[in-house]
Design an enzyme around this catalytic site. Structure first.
Site, PDB file in Angstrom:
ATOM      1  N   SER A 136       0.630   4.663   3.334  1.00 46.45           N
ATOM      2  CA  SER A 136       0.659   4.836   1.883  1.00 46.45           C
ATOM      3  C   SER A 136      -0.686   4.463   1.269  1.00 46.45           C
ATOM      4  CB  SER A 136       1.814   4.020   1.292  1.00 46.45           C
ATOM      5  OG  SER A 136       2.121   4.414  -0.027  1.00 46.45           O
ATOM      6  N   ASP A 266       9.884  12.501   1.639  1.00 48.73           N
ATOM      7  CA  ASP A 266       9.193  11.389   0.970  1.00 48.73           C
ATOM      8  C   ASP A 266       9.171  11.656  -0.536  1.00 48.73           C
ATOM      9  OD1 ASP A 266       7.318   9.558  -0.076  1.00 48.73           O
ATOM     10  OD2 ASP A 266       6.198   9.526   1.800  1.00 48.73           O
ATOM     11  N   HIS A 295       9.940   7.724   2.406  1.00 45.32           N
ATOM     12  CA  HIS A 295       8.601   7.130   2.442  1.00 45.32           C
ATOM     13  C   HIS A 295       8.531   5.966   3.435  1.00 45.32           C
ATOM     14  CE1 HIS A 295       4.598   6.419   0.966  1.00 45.32           C
ATOM     15  NE2 HIS A 295       4.875   5.211   0.517  1.00 45.32           N
TER      16      HIS A 295
END
Length: 315
Positions: A136, A266, A295
């Site tokens: 991320s 996601d 995610h």
């Protein structure tokens, strides 16, 4: 958002977007990285920030570094760290400045500093031929690290659910997400960030808002606890860092084998804005999408992710 908040957000966004405009020389960047020192389980950067780190596995093993996501810390990598270290790898993960057990500086909550902090950790511990892995926001961190510091100490790169190449909608990035989405993140953070973390973890982060999904309270509470360890200003400014930083130029400098892993469902960093676009800038990148995955795949799909990482680093 009120006028004060909007002014602050606008300033942060402008700084994040223009971060590459005044990149220091490679010599000065290297000198700053070499100025970092190791004090117990912390690396102290040239600007005095203390970065907590974990160093697991055999010290003579092949190196893997792990950069975490917002608003978490290195504990979010514990499954991958344990697995890789148990398979003979030296695994290093640090808490980003402002997060976890690291210092909470007022300034420097941007991708350039995040990347330079990673350089400080890598240099202070004298890590070489490392596979750098970022999840991320951490994916942006390793991209900016390569963009600013090159691949002299890097053997391979892995982007997991990463915010690369560029999240924000702009005139030259019309497919990005609108600024109002990230304004909502900032508004929720100012109103009640504790509730924000619970809402994110209870819903889209792990996909618990999908029909038939079974909420795991342990994962929700772990996300919440890690978020609340971080500094309020640090996590607030980090929203601009992960949303408004343009990594397209950084990705163009990837000259090492690169793996992209992303959840196909996601909801935080949709693959249409990220994973599917990476090969445009890194033509040699291999992209793996996990069907139906959210995610937070470091937890929800940890067994598959662990094996995919091991297969990649061991090639």
């Amino acid at each position: 958002m009120n006028a004060i908040t909007r002014t602050l957000a606008t300033g942060i966004l402008a700084a994040a977007s223009a971060a590459t405009a005044a990149t220091p020389s490679p010599t000065s960047l290297e000198a700053a990285a070499r100025a970092a020192t190791v004090e117990g389980d912390h690396v102290v950067t040239a600007d005095g920030v203390r970065l907590y780190f974990k160093d697991w596995g055999p010290k003579d093993g092949p190196v893997v570094t792990l950069s975490h996501g917002w608003p978490l810390n290195s504990d979010s990598w514990e499954s991958q760290m344990l697995f890789l270290a148990s398979n003979g790898y030296r695994v290093v993960a640090h808490d980003r400045r402002g997060h976890g057990r690291s210092s909470q500086p007022w300034d420097g909550n941007d991708m350039d500093h995040y990347a330079d902090d990673l350089a400080a950790v890598i240099t202070a511990l004298d890590l070489r031929d490392a596979t750098v892995v970022g999840f991320s926001t951490g994916g942006g961190e390793i991209a900016r690290y390569i963009g600013r510091h090159g691949t002299g100490r890097v053997k391979k790169a892995v982007l997991v659910g990463a915010v690369t190449p560029f999240m924000l909608r702009t005139d030259d990035n019309p497919g990005g997400a609108p600024i109002e989405l990230f304004d909502g993140f900032r508004k929720a953070a100012q109103e009640n960030r504790a509730q924000q973390y619970l809402d994110i973890a209870s819903g889209p982060f792990f996909g618990f808002n999908r029909p038939g999904a079974a909420r795991n309270e342990g994962l929700v509470q772990t996300f919440y606890l890690q978020g609340m360890q971080a500094g309020h200003r640090n996590t607030y400014e980090s929203i601009a860092a992960f949303s408004a930083t343009d990594f397209r130029g950084d990705l163009a400098k990837f000259d090492v084998p690169t793996l992209v892993i992303h959840g196909a469902d996601d909801q935080i960093v949709p693959p249409e804005l990220s994973a599917r676009l990476v090969p445009k800038y890194v033509p040699h990148a291999e992209v793996i999408l996990y069907p139906g995955a959210p995610h937070g795949i470091t937890d929800t799909h940890k067994d598959r992710l662990n094996q995919d990482l091991l297969d990649f680093v061991s090639k």
